[in-house]
Write a protein that holds these residues in place. Sequence first.
Motif: not given
Length: 215
Positions: A129-142
């Motif tokens: 979802t837009t601007d979720h604080p964990a988005q970058e963390w999960f993007r990097g994890r994947y």
Amino acid sequence: MQDQAAGDRPAAEQTVGVQKARSLRRRKEIVEAAMTTFANRGFYNSSLAEIADEVGISAAGILHHFKTKDQLLTEVLRTRDMVDIEEAAHGRELVGLEFLRHLVDTAALNSTRPGITQLYAVMSAESVTTDHPAQEWFRGRYVGLREMVQKALSQARDIGELRDDADVAETAIAIIAVMDGLQVQWLLDPETVDMAAVTHRTIDALVASLAPEED
């Protein structure tokens, strides 16, 4: 005066040590409560007040240790990640198809820790979802997960376990997609879904489809 100051120092240091230990213990309690709350209700539907209530402190008490709710989420995800790192550290480096077989063990392990598995499933879904604080963390994890699985597949290809034309990038994505999808199905129906068995079957089928042709 110097002797008195020197004599007071150990007691002062001991007090600081006790306070630090108490603070670390409280931070751990907050993170554990937040991990459960985020897993059950999601990030946006969880409040600091209900997390604080689980710990027996006020919301202001949480903010004493974590400046924002986003910062608390970051610590929860870091702690969740450390579980995987510590688990992996007990084994030797796995190469090629041996690493892929280790993923079956990972799926089996996840079935013994529903709280952590639920947290990952809920947070990863919310992170799109837009601007979720964990988005970058999960993007990097994947990105990191794909690189690890792709490396193992490349090693298998290089030593002749897979065909020279095997598409390791797409296969890595498929393996991760199956494992993540299985987590959701298992959380909804753990008596029916066997994550380790289905992961094993999927990896075997993918490897068989990429195996060198026999002469």
